[in-house]
Design a protein around this motif. Structure first.
Motif, mmCIF file in Angstrom:
data_model
loop_
_atom_site.group_PDB
_atom_site.id
_atom_site.type_symbol
_atom_site.label_atom_id
_atom_site.label_comp_id
_atom_site.label_asym_id
_atom_site.label_seq_id
_atom_site.Cartn_x
_atom_site.Cartn_y
_atom_site.Cartn_z
ATOM 1 N N VAL A 812 0.877 -1.318 -0.286
ATOM 2 C CA VAL A 812 -0.081 -0.094 -0.148
ATOM 3 C C VAL A 812 0.735 1.276 0.032
ATOM 4 O O VAL A 812 0.543 2.058 -0.766
ATOM 5 C CB VAL A 812 -0.843 -0.044 1.306
ATOM 6 N N LEU A 813 1.912 1.285 0.930
ATOM 7 C CA LEU A 813 2.746 2.369 1.116
ATOM 8 C C LEU A 813 3.642 2.846 -0.447
ATOM 9 O O LEU A 813 3.600 3.722 -0.694
ATOM 10 C CB LEU A 813 3.614 2.260 2.186
ATOM 11 N N ALA A 814 3.963 1.743 -1.045
ATOM 12 C CA ALA A 814 4.602 1.672 -2.083
ATOM 13 C C ALA A 814 3.706 2.410 -3.193
ATOM 14 O O ALA A 814 4.147 2.937 -4.076
ATOM 15 C CB ALA A 814 5.029 0.455 -2.573
ATOM 16 N N CYS A 816 1.111 4.285 -2.643
ATOM 17 C CA CYS A 816 0.748 5.551 -2.751
ATOM 18 C C CYS A 816 1.946 6.326 -2.985
ATOM 19 O O CYS A 816 1.865 7.400 -3.507
ATOM 20 C CB CYS A 816 0.691 5.796 -0.889
ATOM 21 N N LEU A 817 3.030 5.855 -2.578
ATOM 22 C CA LEU A 817 4.380 6.588 -2.846
ATOM 23 C C LEU A 817 4.603 6.753 -4.351
ATOM 24 O O LEU A 817 5.016 7.975 -4.721
ATOM 25 C CB LEU A 817 5.577 5.659 -2.464
ATOM 26 N N VAL A 819 2.232 6.998 -6.841
ATOM 27 C CA VAL A 819 0.851 7.639 -7.378
ATOM 28 C C VAL A 819 1.418 9.348 -6.951
ATOM 29 O O VAL A 819 1.370 10.210 -7.601
ATOM 30 C CB VAL A 819 -0.202 7.311 -6.783
ATOM 31 N N ILE A 820 1.764 9.465 -5.651
ATOM 32 C CA ILE A 820 2.069 10.660 -5.058
ATOM 33 C C ILE A 820 3.125 11.353 -5.600
ATOM 34 O O ILE A 820 3.449 12.495 -6.156
ATOM 35 C CB ILE A 820 2.220 10.835 -3.548
ATOM 36 N N GLY A 821 4.363 10.444 -5.979
ATOM 37 C CA GLY A 821 5.521 10.896 -6.657
ATOM 38 C C GLY A 821 5.255 11.205 -8.126
ATOM 39 O O GLY A 821 5.715 12.138 -8.556
ATOM 40 N N ILE A 823 2.431 12.527 -9.357
ATOM 41 C CA ILE A 823 1.763 13.838 -9.289
ATOM 42 C C ILE A 823 2.677 14.850 -9.181
ATOM 43 O O ILE A 823 2.512 16.012 -9.680
ATOM 44 C CB ILE A 823 0.469 13.566 -8.326
ATOM 45 N N LEU A 824 3.510 14.790 -8.153
ATOM 46 C CA LEU A 824 4.477 15.720 -7.746
ATOM 47 C C LEU A 824 5.337 15.971 -9.027
ATOM 48 O O LEU A 824 5.756 17.191 -9.054
ATOM 49 C CB LEU A 824 5.345 15.150 -6.540
ATOM 50 N N VAL A 827 3.552 18.228 -11.127
ATOM 51 C CA VAL A 827 3.510 19.619 -10.843
ATOM 52 C C VAL A 827 4.873 20.154 -11.167
ATOM 53 O O VAL A 827 4.931 21.523 -11.418
ATOM 54 C CB VAL A 827 3.435 19.430 -9.269
ATOM 55 N N ARG A 830 5.337 21.021 -14.616
ATOM 56 C CA ARG A 830 4.313 22.261 -14.938
ATOM 57 C C ARG A 830 4.757 23.560 -14.244
ATOM 58 O O ARG A 830 4.747 24.561 -15.052
ATOM 59 C CB ARG A 830 2.744 21.904 -14.354
ATOM 60 N N VAL A 831 5.285 23.722 -13.027
ATOM 61 C CA VAL A 831 5.962 24.585 -12.550
ATOM 62 C C VAL A 831 7.150 24.901 -13.601
ATOM 63 O O VAL A 831 7.252 26.276 -13.755
ATOM 64 C CB VAL A 831 6.347 24.450 -11.174
ATOM 65 N N LYS A 834 6.014 26.802 -16.654
ATOM 66 C CA LYS A 834 5.383 28.053 -16.182
ATOM 67 C C LYS A 834 6.611 29.010 -16.053
ATOM 68 O O LYS A 834 6.635 29.965 -16.650
ATOM 69 C CB LYS A 834 4.716 27.847 -15.044
ATOM 70 N N MET B 127 -2.915 10.310 -0.677
ATOM 71 C CA MET B 127 -3.121 10.042 -2.131
ATOM 72 C C MET B 127 -4.696 10.687 -2.501
ATOM 73 O O MET B 127 -4.707 11.015 -3.565
ATOM 74 C CB MET B 127 -2.745 8.439 -2.399
ATOM 75 N N PHE B 183 5.138 12.871 1.154
ATOM 76 C CA PHE B 183 5.817 11.771 0.207
ATOM 77 C C PHE B 183 7.158 11.399 0.998
ATOM 78 O O PHE B 183 7.424 9.950 1.019
ATOM 79 C CB PHE B 183 6.205 12.498 -1.225
ATOM 80 N N LEU B 190 8.742 3.544 4.327
ATOM 81 C CA LEU B 190 8.866 2.099 3.689
ATOM 82 C C LEU B 190 10.273 1.683 3.522
ATOM 83 O O LEU B 190 10.623 0.427 3.264
ATOM 84 C CB LEU B 190 8.176 2.610 2.065
#
Lengths: 849, 235
Positions: A812-814, A816-817, A819-821, A823-824, A827, A830-831, A834, B127, B183, B190
């Motif tokens: 689960v942690l992997a 989440c890591l 997906v969040i990674g 998205i980051l 971003v 994108r920054v 910009k 998330m 993050f 982990l």
């Protein structure tokens, strides 16, 4: 509203400005830094101060005392005395060579006279005078192995001596060190003489073996045995003739002053000081009237080990061989059936010797090698000789420059092991001792169970019972693997305290209660004349076959019977190897041969010798054989229980005792009951024996209260005379950390995964510890390992449970890591886009201008 | 030691700054200056504000506000994700900080077990919240005031520059900082669980976890100020 009108009294100087605020911040930061630095410096200084007095060890104290004494002498006696004192320090400086020389030296006796090996009644060598010209004996005598009485109390506990008495079920841990649960020799009335007599087999001499004149007690026989000097040869003799078993035998014979000579192989020693009268002295010389029993010990030197100048040729090692250490420091699992099944220490397999880590200088203060050892040894950095010292070396833990530890010790990676393990556990928890099983294993140790002594007799003793590994949280909050035993002893209750009662006292007060095995064995030994050639008498009781052993006790074998044995009955057997048959076959007394009657006569004589107060008989039906003024007498007796054979019929004979014209069985019912109850369990006493023993003690001393301590319980009699169990601190287990055998990383706990320890059925946390002891009882102290670790069994159970779901948590942690990674990352891209767009626009704007 | 002092100073400093900003909101424009008078007034206000939390009714009110903010900002069942994030994070931060500051041994025992369990919940809910709210705080988006929330909040007054800065900058900064810290919190958790990293790496993960937690708390405090609690309210 203006500020001035709101607060007219506030002058401009008191207004807060940016400048003032800045000053305030600077003051605050400076003050904080000052306080921080002051606290740090003071705490470090305090830590150093705390360390200093603790580090001042016995050796240092002695050294400083010596220096003071020398200074005093110098002050009073002048400069010439000073020169003399310096010359008196008998140390040959190290030549800087790494080899040990062949010692071609004269051997001296205890009067500092050179030994002439060819002399007819040469005296034994004295290490005090033979070694002393080059090696300061007094300095060595302060060493770890010799200076038992004054060893610094800052050390951690080590294996105690264990006073064992199989007959009364005693196993009492004894030590001069001051740790809970250990009894000091003087607390139980053990004099130096008694201590050396009991434990000299594994003493290396010195200390209690060389008591001062004030320490000599009335019961001692030092003038006969001589002092047990430090046995330098015991460790340093490189000769294959060096024999630990011989040392033990000589010590057991009270040949203290001869022991080193005999064990070194330099000479052969005959005679036993233990048989000499207390008035004998070495200057009396041999006894010309006795060449058989009270033979004065005498040395016959091996002249091939001497040169023409009577100098001994000695192969002495600076670094003793491991076998010398293992003579006293072996530990073996009881379940290991052969030597081949015993694992060796990984360091030994890698080629290291014990003394590679356990180093010492002339002071013989040995490095014990545990973290935080406080005994300072001049010239040796103890911290560099611990597990961490060798395996981590100087390289900082957080990375950086530095060299590895000694001898290229591999640096452990400890992948995936959280750092709390290194803070809370000793290295040995995962790497040393026997692999944890559902219950700790029983072990033998050399010192406790008399391993490594070879001879006709089997020296290995079953008692004391020691188990390992048991994980215990110590005062430093770290967990250590330890060896553990529960004291067992008879005691008198004195208020809240228990005071041990000597086993001999218990035996004297309670005749016939405790020496059951010994009594039965001695009676069986009387029956030898009835046994066939090569067979030994034995007795079958219930489904156990008991046969006498060389120690005067009984060996037990469980046997399978076709039908259930009669309760309270026994059958005399004879045994040769695995062949077992009846000792006595049926015969007709009217047709008894002269040879048969001769054998019966011998048996009856032997029984009479064993029990002079009783009348031994051999009953064959209504006919009994008895002794009449040394001759065999045959007569008939009227007794209902005795089966009478029909006219001319053979009847099974049975030896017994004639009491009031009645033939009683050879073995008492109490003995049979006791032997069957104990069976082959290994325990020594029954609850009935304890009850009877306590009753006898109380009857003999009505005003005093007695108890028996075993298996973590205190057994005493209630008002109705029944046995009851209770608790007492003196009954608590005694443990000491273990360090060997070290297992390789591949066999360390945690090698497979965290679940080696953290699981619902963890052997480490939920291993059941049941206090073993000499008493066969159901009332024993029972604990879980987690209790001794003070980690809480419920918590560890829950914690173990989490490891069942931990793989899912990791997934689960992997996820989440990931997906969040992602998205980051989007971003950030994108920054970045910009920012570059803004830069482009700015550049275009500039171009347009 | 360094961590204890550093984290304490950072958290207290940001707390003081944010509450001071809230205090300034009560003042008129010409009084919004850093002065001894303002500081005195601030500390009086702060004392009263802190004292008000001695009453249970104040906690009730705050909780109601928080719940209603969640319902306003998250549609339908998705509000439960926000509540899960908030609750798990509340326990994680409180247990982590308490044991780091006051217990020399650090987090252990049942609080540690719960910490790990909440860590899993936090990772999943973070998330999910990221899916739900990330577009609002993307560069060039309008922030809470433009898309997510119905009310338009005033800009953020910067004392040092003596001017108002767009609130959306602070909202985005707090949000992304919180996500970034989260993050690293998940990464370090982990990493320390996997059997691939040696002891120095374990130390690194431990320190990374602690400092990420502090950054995360700072970001959460800022988010509470610039996103959740209305500028005019004391909180």
């Amino acid at each position: 509203m203006k500020r001035s009108s709101l607060k007219p009294e506030q002058s401009p100087a008191r207004r807060l400005t940016w400048k003032k605020l800045g000053q305030v911040i600077i003051y605050a930061v400076c003050s904080f830094l000052f306080i921080f630095v002051t606290l740090q410096v003071s705490s470090r200084l305090a830590a150093k101060d705390d360390k200093r007095p603790q580090e001042k060890t016995e050796a240092e104290k002695i050294e400083s005392e010596k220096t003071k004494a020398q200074k005093r002498n110098v002050e009073t006696k002048g400069i010439i005395e000073k020169i003399t004192l310096e010359e008196e320090v008998k140390q040959i400086p190290w030549t800087r060579s790494q080899i040990s020389p062949l010692h071609r030296v004269p051997l001296m006796d205890e009067f500092n006279e050179q030994i002439v090996p060819a002399a007819p009644s040469a005296w034994p060598l004295s290490t005090r005078y033979s070694c002393a010209p080059c090696h300061e004996y007094e300095t060595i005598s302060q060493g770890l192995h010799f200076n038992l009485k004054k060893r610094p109390a800052v050390d951690r506990p080590s294996e105690p001596w264990v006073l064992v008495d199989d007959k009364t079920g005693v196993q009492l841990p004894i030590s001069y060190a001051n740790f809970p649960g250990l009894w000091k020799p003087d607390q139980i009335g053990l004099s130096d003489w008694q201590l050396v007599s009991l434990f000299g087999r594994n003493l290396n001499g010195g200390g209690p073996g060389e008591p001062g004149e004030k320490e000599v007690t009335a019961d001692s026989r030092w003038s006969v045995s001589g002092r047990l000097e430090i046995n330098c040869f015991g460790c340093h003799n490189g000769s294959p003739l060096q024999d630990h078993s011989e040392w033990v035998k000589q010590v057991m014979r009270e040949n203290f002053r001869w022991a080193a000579t005999a064990a070194s192989g330099l000479g052969e020693v005959k005679g036993m000081a233990s048989r000499l009268p207390s008035t004998w002295d070495i200057i009396d010389g041999p006894n010309p009237d006795d060449h058989e029993w009270a033979v004065v010990p005498e040395v016959k030197y091996d002249q091939t080990l001497f040169d023409s100048q009577n100098n001994a040729l000695l192969n002495l090692n600076y670094q003793p061989d491991d076998s010398r250490c293992l003579a006293c420091h072996s530990v073996t699992a009881r379940k290991a059936e052969t030597k081949a099944a015993v694992e060796r220490d990984v360091h030994a397999l890698a080629g290291l010797k014990c003394v590679d880590c356990h180093r010492n200088d002339l002071s013989h203060q040995m490095v014990r090698g545990f973290q935080g050892e406080k005994t300072a040894i001049p010239g040796i950095k103890q911290d560099s000789l611990t597990c961490a010292g060798c395996h981590l070396g100087e390289k900082p833990e957080k990375g950086g420059e530095g060299y590895a530890g000694f001898l290229g010790a591999p640096r452990p990676a400890h992948r995936g092991i959280p750092k709390v393990h290194f803070e809370r556990l000793a290295c040995t928890v995962c790497h040393s001792g026997l692999m944890p099983e559902k219950e700790p294993q029983e072990i033998y140790t050399s010192r406790a169970n008399r391993l490594g002594i070879f001879g006709k007799a089997n020296w290995t003793a079953d008692y004391p019972l020691i188990i390992e590994p048991v994980f215990v949280r110590e005062e430093d909050n770290k967990i250590y693997p330890e060896r553990m035993m529960w004291p067992a002893f008879w005691a008198e209750k004195k208020g809240k305290e228990l005071s041990p009662v000597a086993a001999q006292t218990v035996l004297e007060i309670s005749p016939g209660i405790f020496e059951v095995k010994e009594t039965v064995a001695s009676l069986l030994n009387c029956l030898y004349p009835l046994a066939e050639e090569g067979f030994d008498p034995a007795v079958l009781i219930s489904n156990f076959l008991f046969e006498p052993n060389v120690d005067g006790s009984l060996d037990v074998h469980r046997v399978k019977l076709n039908k259930k044995a009669d309760e309270g009955k026994f059958l005399l057997m004879q045994k040769k190897g695995s062949e077992v048959k009846l000792l006595l076959t049926a015969f007709n007394p009217d047709e008894a041969t002269a040879e048969m009657e001769d054998r019966i006569l011998n048996v009856l004589n032997a029984l009479k010798l064993q029990k002079p107060a009783k009348e031994p008989v051999l009953a064959v039906g209504k006919v009994i054989y008895r002794l009449e003024e040394g001759y065999l007498q045959k007569e008939e007796i009227e007794q209902k229980e005795l089966k009478e054979g029909k006219e001319g019929e053979a009847v099974l004979p049975a030896p017994g005792w004639l009491e009031d014209n009645t033939v009683r069985p050879l073995f008492d019912d109490f003995w049979l009951k006791t032997l069957v109850e104990l069976g082959d369990s290994g325990e020594l006493l029954t609850e009935e024996q304890i009850t009877l023993g306590l009753k006898r003690l109380s009857e003999a001393n009505p005003a005093r209260e007695f108890c028996y301590v075993a298996s973590g319980q205190v057994f005493s009699l209630d008002k109705d005379g029944k046995l009851k169990a209770g608790q007492h601190p003196a009954a608590r287990a005694v443990s000491w950390p273990l360090a060997h055998n070290v297992r390789p990383a591949q066999q360390a706990l945690g090698k497979n995964s965290c679940t080696d320890c953290h699981s619902l059925n963890s052997k480490v946390f939920f291993g059941k510890i049941e206090a073993p002891g000499p008493l066969k009882t159901r009332v024993r102290e029972e604990r879980l390992s987690s209790d001794l670790m003070k980690t809480g069994s419920f918590f560890q159970w829950i914690f173990g449970l989490t490891f069942a779901v931990r793989p899912a948590l990791k997934l689960v942690l992997a996820g989440c890591l990931l997906v969040i990674g992602l998205i980051l990352a989007v971003v950030i891209l994108r920054v970045t886009g910009k920012v570059s767009k803004i830069a482009d626009e700015a550049a275009q704007k500039e171009n347009r201008r | 030691m360094l961590f204890g002092i550093g984290s304490f100073l950072l958290i207290v400093a940001l707390g003081l700054r944010l509450t001071f900003g809230r205090y300034l909101n009560h003042l008129k424009e010409d009084q919004k200056k850093l002065s001894a008078e303002a500081l005195k007034g601030y500390f009086n206000w702060l004392g009263g504000w802190g004292k008000s939390y001695l009453k249970l009714s104040r906690w009730d009110k705050s909780l109601d506000y928080f719940i209603s903010w969640g319902q306003k900002s998250y549609r339908s069942w998705t509000v439960w994700i926000f509540y899960a994030l908030a609750l798990s994070y509340l326990y994680l931060s409180l247990s982590g900080i308490f044991f780091a500051w006051f217990i020399s041994r650090g987090l252990f025992g049942f609080p540690l077990l719960l910490h790990v369990a909440c860590g899993g919940l936090f990772a999943v809910s973070l998330m999910a919240v990221l899916f739900l709210r990330a577009r609002i705080y993307l560069p060039l988006s309008g922030g809470e005031g433009s898309k997510g929330a119905p009310e338009v909040a005033p800009d953020f007054y910067c004392l040092a520059l003596n001017r108002y800065l767009p609130r959306i900058y602070f909202q985005a900064a707090s949000f992304w900082l919180f996500v970034l810290a989260g993050f690293f919190l998940i990464l370090s958790t982990l990493g320390s669980m996997l059997p691939y990293f040696n002891f120095p790496a374990q130390i690194l993960f431990f320190n990374l976890h602690r400092w990420s937690a502090v950054i995360s708390i700072l970001a959460a405090m800022l988010a509470l100020d610039v996103i959740i609690v209305k500028p005019g309210q004391a909180g």
